[in-house]
Write an enzyme that holds these catalytic residues in place. Structure first.
Site: not given
Ligand code: DSN
Length: 492
Positions: A81, A294, A79, A288, A285, A256
């Site tokens: 925090e 993730r 932990y 991707k 994120t 974003d």
């Molecule tokens: N689920 C993602 C996407 O496929 O674009 C975004 O949250």
């Protein structure tokens, strides 16, 4: 069509240590098997399935074995925090190192003054950004005006007034059917409930972002936050223009970049197309196009840094230290020159895929692409997105259905299929392979027809795939996949 091994190696880190990684995975699976064999079996099967299918989901990728292995450690058990050097638990010295290294790589890679590596996901990153902007733009000036340092020092009446102000701010983001994301003000999402929201769309003729219309909407609505970024818009965005609009109306520009962070990191999007220098706060994120674990990340200009740094306790609980460690490893990979050639290939391959569709008569939203996304309008095949997605899956092509602007089939059945090139680019696919992918997709869709509902109507979900199509496409896909193996040299 055999991939050039040099390019494959550069594109997909891990081949150089494949034998060591194989030993690690074999040992790990043996241990897991001794406790819960079904999980070991599902884990093995997932690798086999991913190896055997054409993964074209725009938001997915293949992280390197180094990134994946980093997550399987005892860092998970700690932990922590708080923030670096200021934790609510003892014994966080190693987590401090992990978070420091992750943030350092993120700052260097993106040229950001400040980076926060704790968010567990994209929605967490966006919530941290929203509340950091509210804290900076609304809460801090209110507290200063009342001569109070901390919200806990407010009287009940003043707290109630401030709570109402915080909950009544305006957000302007791209609409879902134009390619925006759920967290950009979609009503069923918390962002659409906590903000008074409005959305901007795209030009009905071209499908392109209309900056003049966006500026007019911003002038009229006067949002506190203008959000840039998308999850299904197949074009680049001029973030310098978005910043001009935000400045004119006194909005904070939040971008974003979850979908295209890999193209920013790989220097494909530079200048006006790089959101980081233009946005006050940038979120992403890490899994991707960026090809990490993730998770989420927030980058900020100095005036928002202190508020973002309070992501915990503002929005988050204990950070996932093992995932922050994997973010650090992935960001270190993304700082290598090979990542830039991967990112350029992602964009080049999307063009090849789009051209492959166009020359076979398919209709694309915006008429093409200049990022990693291709959005195919499947109504020209007489199908819904749901039918097309299922027929493609039957043939070993993994995609997701997606709304198109002014979608006649709504958000569930949809009229589009979204394709993305990051994952197969990581595997080593080039322009020739993506042209063949377009050919296979068109073959599936031209051989699919909607079924009747049974009560005389045409179903939006049921379909009939002509006999032999799935087998033919599976076989052709296998050729491409075998020539471009996933995790070359990794054996379980
Ligand atoms: N689920 C993602 C996407 O496929 O674009 C975004 O949250």
């Amino acid at each position: 069509m055999t991939a050039d091994p040099a390019t494959t190696y550069a594109a997909a880190p891990g081949a150089e240590y494949a034998e060591t990684a194989s030993q690690a995975y074999r040992a790990a699976l043996q241990v897991i098997e001794s406790v819960e064999p079904r999980i070991a079996a599902a884990t093995r099967k997932e690798l086999a399935d991913q190896r055997d299918s054409l993964k074209l989901i725009a938001s997915e990728n293949y992280a390197s074995p180094a990134v994946l292995l980093t997550m399987g450690s005892w860092l998970s058990d700690k932990y922590a925090e708080g923030t670096i050097g200021h934790r609510f638990y003892a014994g966080c010295q190693n987590v401090d190192t992990v978070e420091t290294v992750a943030a350092e790589h993120a700052r260097e890679l993106f040229g950001a003054p400040y980076a926060y590596a704790q968010p567990h996901s994209g929605i967490d990153a966006n919530l941290v950004a929203f509340w950091a902007i509210l804290a900076t733009r609304v809460e801090a000036p209110e507290l200063a005006a009342l001569g109070v340092k901390h919200v806990n020092d407010l009287s009940e009446a003043d707290w109630e007034t401030l709570r109402n102000k915080l909950g009544n701010q305006r957000l302007l983001g791209m609409s879902l059917d134009a390619g925006g994301h759920l967290t950009h003000g979609f009503r069923p999402n918390i962002s659409g409930k906590m903000f008074h929201q409005r959305s901007y769309g795209t030009d009905p003729e071209t499908g392109l972002l209309d900056y003049d219309a966006l500026a007019d909407a911003a002038r009229e609505f006067k949002p506190l936050i203008l959000i840039g970024g998308y999850s299904a818009y197949p074009r680049r965005v001029n973030f310098a223009k978005l910043r001009e609009i935000a400045d004119e109306v006194g909005a904070t520009l939040m971008v974003d970049m979850a979908h295209f962070a890999g193209l920013v990191a790989g220097k494909v999007f530079t200048g006006d197309e790089d959101p980081v220098p233009h946005a006050h706060v940038t979120t992403t994120t890490t899994h991707k196009s960026l090809r990490g674990p993730r998770g989420g990340l927030v980058l900020a200009q100095p005036e928002y840094a202190d508020a973002v740094d309070k992501g915990c306790p503002m929005v988050l609980g204990g950070p996932l230290s093992h995932v922050m460690a994997a973010k650090a490893v992935a960001l270190a990979e993304a700082r290598q020159p090979a990542f830039q050639s991967y990112a350029q290939r992602v964009a080049d391959n999307a063009k090849a895929l789009a051209d492959g569709f166009l020359k076979r008569g398919a209709r694309l939203v915006t008429g093409g692409t200049d990022n990693h996304i291709v959005l195919l309008d499947v109504t020209s095949f007489g199908l819904t997105g749901r039918q097309a997605e299922s027929a493609l899956l039957d043939s070993g092509v993994v995609t997701n259905r997606n709304s198109i602007p002014a979608d006649p089939n709504g958000a569930w059945y949809t009229s589009g299929i979204r394709f993305g090139t990051p994952a197969l680019t990581t595997r080593g696919f080039g322009a020739e392979e993506f042209d063949r992918v377009a050919e296979l997709v068109v073959e599936v869709l031209t051989n699919t027809e909607p079924s009747s509902t049974g009560s005389g109507g045409i179903s939006k979900a049921k379909y009939k795939l002509a006999d032999g199509t799935a087998d033919r496409v599976h076989a052709a896909a296998a050729e491409l996949l075998n020539a471009n193996p996933l995790y070359p040299g990794l054996t379980l």
